[in-house]
Design an enzyme around this catalytic site. Sequence first.
Site, PDB file in Angstrom:
ATOM      1  N   GLY A   1       0.828  -1.203   0.000  1.00  0.00           N
ATOM      2  CA  GLY A   1       0.000   0.000   0.000  1.00  0.00           C
ATOM      3  C   GLY A   1       0.856   1.244   0.000  1.00  0.00           C
ATOM      4  N   SER A   2       0.367   2.262   0.700  1.00  0.00           N
ATOM      5  CA  SER A   2       1.053   3.557   0.663  1.00  0.00           C
ATOM      6  C   SER A   2       2.279   3.560   1.576  1.00  0.00           C
ATOM      7  CB  SER A   2       0.098   4.659   1.114  1.00  0.00           C
ATOM      8  OG  SER A   2      -0.209   4.484   2.488  1.00  0.00           O
ATOM      9  N   ARG A   3       3.166   4.488   1.297  1.00  0.00           N
ATOM     10  CA  ARG A   3       4.341   4.654   2.145  1.00  0.00           C
ATOM     11  C   ARG A   3       3.915   5.066   3.555  1.00  0.00           C
ATOM     12  NH1 ARG A   3       9.480   7.968  -0.096  1.00  0.00           N
ATOM     13  NH2 ARG A   3      10.749   8.051   1.776  1.00  0.00           N
ATOM     14  N   ARG A   4       2.913   5.946   3.606  1.00  0.00           N
ATOM     15  CA  ARG A   4       2.455   6.407   4.912  1.00  0.00           C
ATOM     16  C   ARG A   4       1.911   5.240   5.742  1.00  0.00           C
ATOM     17  NH1 ARG A   4      -1.671  11.240   4.915  1.00  0.00           N
ATOM     18  NH2 ARG A   4      -2.828  10.400   6.658  1.00  0.00           N
ATOM     19  N   GLY A   5       1.070   4.416   5.118  1.00  0.00           N
ATOM     20  CA  GLY A   5       0.482   3.280   5.840  1.00  0.00           C
ATOM     21  C   GLY A   5       1.549   2.278   6.249  1.00  0.00           C
ATOM     22  N   GLY A   6       2.455   1.970   5.324  1.00  0.00           N
ATOM     23  CA  GLY A   6       3.514   0.990   5.609  1.00  0.00           C
ATOM     24  C   GLY A   6       4.406   1.461   6.750  1.00  0.00           C
TER      25      GLY A   6
ATOM     26  N   GLU B   1       5.434  -3.435   1.158  1.00  0.00           N
ATOM     27  CA  GLU B   1       5.794  -2.991  -0.184  1.00  0.00           C
ATOM     28  C   GLU B   1       5.103  -1.651  -0.366  1.00  0.00           C
ATOM     29  OE1 GLU B   1       4.450  -5.549  -3.486  1.00  0.00           O
ATOM     30  OE2 GLU B   1       4.423  -3.634  -4.508  1.00  0.00           O
TER      31      GLU B   1
ATOM     32  N   CYS C   1       2.450  -0.724  -8.689  1.00  0.00           N
ATOM     33  CA  CYS C   1       3.638  -0.206  -8.003  1.00  0.00           C
ATOM     34  C   CYS C   1       4.871  -0.354  -8.893  1.00  0.00           C
ATOM     35  CB  CYS C   1       3.832  -0.927  -6.684  1.00  0.00           C
ATOM     36  SG  CYS C   1       3.862  -2.664  -6.911  1.00  0.00           S
TER      37      CYS C   1
ATOM     38  N   GLU D   1       6.434   9.303  -5.845  1.00  0.00           N
ATOM     39  CA  GLU D   1       5.478   8.506  -6.626  1.00  0.00           C
ATOM     40  C   GLU D   1       4.164   9.272  -6.811  1.00  0.00           C
ATOM     41  OE1 GLU D   1       3.997   3.925  -6.342  1.00  0.00           O
ATOM     42  OE2 GLU D   1       3.476   5.135  -4.616  1.00  0.00           O
TER      43      GLU D   1
HETATM   44  N1  LIG Z   1       3.081   1.283  -4.322  1.00  0.00           N
HETATM   45  C1  LIG Z   1       2.040   0.506  -4.245  1.00  0.00           C
HETATM   46  O1  LIG Z   1       2.095  -0.685  -4.471  1.00  0.00           O
HETATM   47  C2  LIG Z   1       0.741   1.057  -3.865  1.00  0.00           C
HETATM   48  C3  LIG Z   1       0.641   2.369  -3.449  1.00  0.00           C
HETATM   49  N2  LIG Z   1      -0.543   2.866  -3.076  1.00  0.00           N
HETATM   50  C4  LIG Z   1      -0.590   4.271  -2.611  1.00  0.00           C
HETATM   51  O2  LIG Z   1      -1.421   4.341  -1.474  1.00  0.00           O
HETATM   52  C5  LIG Z   1      -2.419   5.331  -1.627  1.00  0.00           C
HETATM   53  C6  LIG Z   1      -3.649   4.914  -0.861  1.00  0.00           C
HETATM   54  O3  LIG Z   1      -4.025   3.621  -1.261  1.00  0.00           O
HETATM   55  P1  LIG Z   1      -4.460   2.487  -0.273  1.00  0.00           P
HETATM   56  O4  LIG Z   1      -4.505   1.245  -1.012  1.00  0.00           O
HETATM   57  O5  LIG Z   1      -5.716   2.872   0.420  1.00  0.00           O
HETATM   58  O6  LIG Z   1      -3.244   2.361   0.746  1.00  0.00           O
HETATM   59  P2  LIG Z   1      -3.139   2.572   2.297  1.00  0.00           P
HETATM   60  O7  LIG Z   1      -1.718   2.423   2.658  1.00  0.00           O
HETATM   61  O8  LIG Z   1      -3.778   3.850   2.718  1.00  0.00           O
HETATM   62  O9  LIG Z   1      -3.989   1.380   2.942  1.00  0.00           O
HETATM   63  C7  LIG Z   1      -3.606   0.024   2.810  1.00  0.00           C
HETATM   64  C8  LIG Z   1      -4.125  -0.773   3.993  1.00  0.00           C
HETATM   65  O10 LIG Z   1      -3.445  -0.385   5.176  1.00  0.00           O
HETATM   66  C9  LIG Z   1      -4.364   0.082   6.174  1.00  0.00           C
HETATM   67  N3  LIG Z   1      -3.714   1.220   6.826  1.00  0.00           N
HETATM   68  C10 LIG Z   1      -3.325   2.378   6.224  1.00  0.00           C
HETATM   69  N4  LIG Z   1      -2.759   3.199   7.142  1.00  0.00           N
HETATM   70  C11 LIG Z   1      -2.777   2.538   8.324  1.00  0.00           C
HETATM   71  C12 LIG Z   1      -2.333   2.875   9.642  1.00  0.00           C
HETATM   72  N5  LIG Z   1      -1.787   4.060   9.921  1.00  0.00           N
HETATM   73  N6  LIG Z   1      -2.517   1.960  10.604  1.00  0.00           N
HETATM   74  C13 LIG Z   1      -3.108   0.764  10.346  1.00  0.00           C
HETATM   75  N7  LIG Z   1      -3.546   0.415   9.131  1.00  0.00           N
HETATM   76  C14 LIG Z   1      -3.392   1.277   8.131  1.00  0.00           C
HETATM   77  C15 LIG Z   1      -5.600   0.462   5.411  1.00  0.00           C
HETATM   78  O11 LIG Z   1      -6.745   0.377   6.214  1.00  0.00           O
HETATM   79  C16 LIG Z   1      -5.608  -0.562   4.293  1.00  0.00           C
HETATM   80  O12 LIG Z   1      -6.143  -1.765   4.755  1.00  0.00           O
HETATM   81  C17 LIG Z   1      -2.563   5.450  -3.124  1.00  0.00           C
HETATM   82  O13 LIG Z   1      -3.070   6.680  -3.533  1.00  0.00           O
HETATM   83  C18 LIG Z   1      -1.162   5.231  -3.575  1.00  0.00           C
HETATM   84  O14 LIG Z   1      -0.460   6.443  -3.492  1.00  0.00           O
HETATM   85  C19 LIG Z   1      -1.653   2.070  -3.082  1.00  0.00           C
HETATM   86  C20 LIG Z   1      -1.621   0.762  -3.502  1.00  0.00           C
HETATM   87  C21 LIG Z   1      -0.395   0.154  -3.935  1.00  0.00           C
HETATM   88  O1  LIG Z   2       3.083  -5.470 -11.777  1.00  0.00           O
HETATM   89  C1  LIG Z   2       2.588  -6.413 -11.147  1.00  0.00           C
HETATM   90  O2  LIG Z   2       2.217  -7.451 -11.694  1.00  0.00           O
HETATM   91  C2  LIG Z   2       2.454  -6.332  -9.654  1.00  0.00           C
HETATM   92  C3  LIG Z   2       2.499  -4.908  -9.210  1.00  0.00           C
HETATM   93  C4  LIG Z   2       2.384  -4.773  -7.765  1.00  0.00           C
HETATM   94  O3  LIG Z   2       2.956  -5.512  -7.004  1.00  0.00           O
HETATM   95  C5  LIG Z   2       1.569  -3.690  -7.234  1.00  0.00           C
HETATM   96  O4  LIG Z   2       1.155  -2.841  -8.004  1.00  0.00           O
HETATM   97  O5  LIG Z   2       1.317  -3.683  -6.011  1.00  0.00           O
END
Ligand SMILES: NC(=O)C1=CN([C@@H]2O[C@H](COP(=O)(O)OP(=O)(O)OC[C@H]3O[C@@H](n4cnc5c(N)ncnc54)[C@H](O)[C@@H]3O)[C@@H](O)[C@H]2O)C=CC1
Ligand SMILES: O=C(O)CCC(=O)C(=O)O
Length: 527
Positions: A241-246, A265, A302, A392
Amino acid sequence: MPITGENLIGAAARRGEGESFRAVEAATGNSLEPAFASATPADVERACALAAEAFDSYRETSLEDRARFLEAVADAIVAIGDELIVRCMAESGLPRARLEGERGRTVGQLKMFAGVVRDGGFLEARIDPAQPERKPLPRPDLRLRQIAVGPVAVFGASNFPLAFSVAGGDTASALAAGCPVVAKAHPAHPGTSELVGRAVQQAVKQCGLPEGVFSLLLDAGIAVGQALVADSRIAAVGFTGSRRGGVALMQAAAARAVPVPVYAEMSSINPVVLLPAALESRGRDIGRAFVGSLTLGSGQFCTNPGLILAVDGPGLDGFVEAASAALGDIQAATMLTPGIHKAYCAGVAALEANPAVITLARGLAGGTHQGQAALFSTTADAFLADHTLAEEVFGAASLVVRCPDLATIRAVLERLEGQLTAALHLDEADHDAARALLPVLERRVGRILVNGFGTGVEVGHAMVHGGPYPATSDGRTTSVGSLAIHRFLRPVSYQDLPEALLPAALKDANPLKLWRREDGKAVAPGA
Ligand SMILES: NC(=O)C1=CN([C@@H]2O[C@H](COP(=O)(O)OP(=O)(O)OC[C@H]3O[C@@H](n4cnc5c(N)ncnc54)[C@H](O)[C@@H]3O)[C@@H](O)[C@H]2O)C=CC1
Ligand SMILES: O=C(O)CCC(=O)C(=O)O
């Protein structure tokens, strides 16, 4: 299979008593039925208690039983049928063909891990036989195998609602390692999550495994995820997910009395380097292929190619012209959630407003929830002076950096944060230039590819889908491919244990028929 909006806790389905929420139809922004109810702290407690209870028996299931369980999960997902695809299309806005392919990848991934389990190589059995006569001191009998780390918390990704979600790569690799899983559903696709969760739950029952092997928790916000990572029974965390969440989860895990690893990731802009001979001979073709990768899935990968580096000149002009022309015809596409769409628009607006950035092309404009592709350019000086240009923008936006020479390309690569992938476009005449860049790329990324783009990760044994921070929280491993199992294993040594007490993997007779390392040498079963 009806979607009820319940949490799946062990063998039970329970309506949560936390905040109620609904899935949103990505294309329209309308709410979908039914209402989902967030889990409570008591639900988290129950799921973790059941997982801990199941751990010792699940991790010692025979390799064959565990492999069959993974296959049963795969079969149960297929058996859901079209309902899964239809619900997933509504929740994610992703098209049918993409989701059918993603289901195939999810099922294939589970089956690959079934093969990994049957093979038993992941146990890394090693035996250093005793040397009682050794001088000056006798050597003890030492045997090593890998064991599962414990219950794993898995956070599904919004952008791969099947392959990186409830029964995606993190869950498959954790279950393969022998770890029970407590999954936290992504709030963007709770219905898809429930359908898949019920398939896993059914496979647990069908295989006669302890119910705590799998639970699925729902939450409108972040409290359940925070509580899960803080729970002392959770031994590791998988997240995309997001960098902030991770980073928030890394901090929560590090703040525990007993800190645990978080395999997150996060963000990556995946530099693509266009080398001079390739640009000159086929810059236009590369430009068109690039737009295909950039706009795949509305750019919500990603591995999306967010940064192009090349030496300025006619070859690069040809690339830019062809890419701009191709991008201009790209239809806007529905993004996963209104929030992700908003973040994309804000990222694009910031690039448009940056005086050092030129807008080269925009895709066709679309509706309220649709992302309009974008291609920008800047100079190497401007890029090096402004770190925000290397952030990103999640969606179909990319930045071309015009560099005066190859040394500057190298300097830009040196300044980048850790990345999942880097691509080199090259002809034979570019080999020397590529050779000079490889050491930098090896330090910066998890996967280096030639004459292609990183989108579409192959699930296999030699895949690394990882990379130095912030691409992931731990660049020593991968979230895709069979190596992912090692995130959820830990070595244990057994010194001087009597044969009767040794685990099967380490008994003299080698009943599991494993390849083992004996006194440092690989020994085939039966040799
Ligand atoms: N690089 C990548 O693979 C990806 C990047 N993103 C980025 O993330 C942004 C938001 O997308 P989301 O999928 O909603 O990602 P997200 O990181 O906000 O959420 C992903 C999961 O983590 C949980 N979560 C998030 N923050 C948390 C915290 N502080 N404590 C506990 N749990 C938490 C959420 O409830 C959700 O289940 C996108 O706009 C994009 O910028 C999203 C998906 C993939
Ligand atoms: O490109 C892919 O098949 C996987 C990409 C990926 O891991 C993601 O977007 O989170």
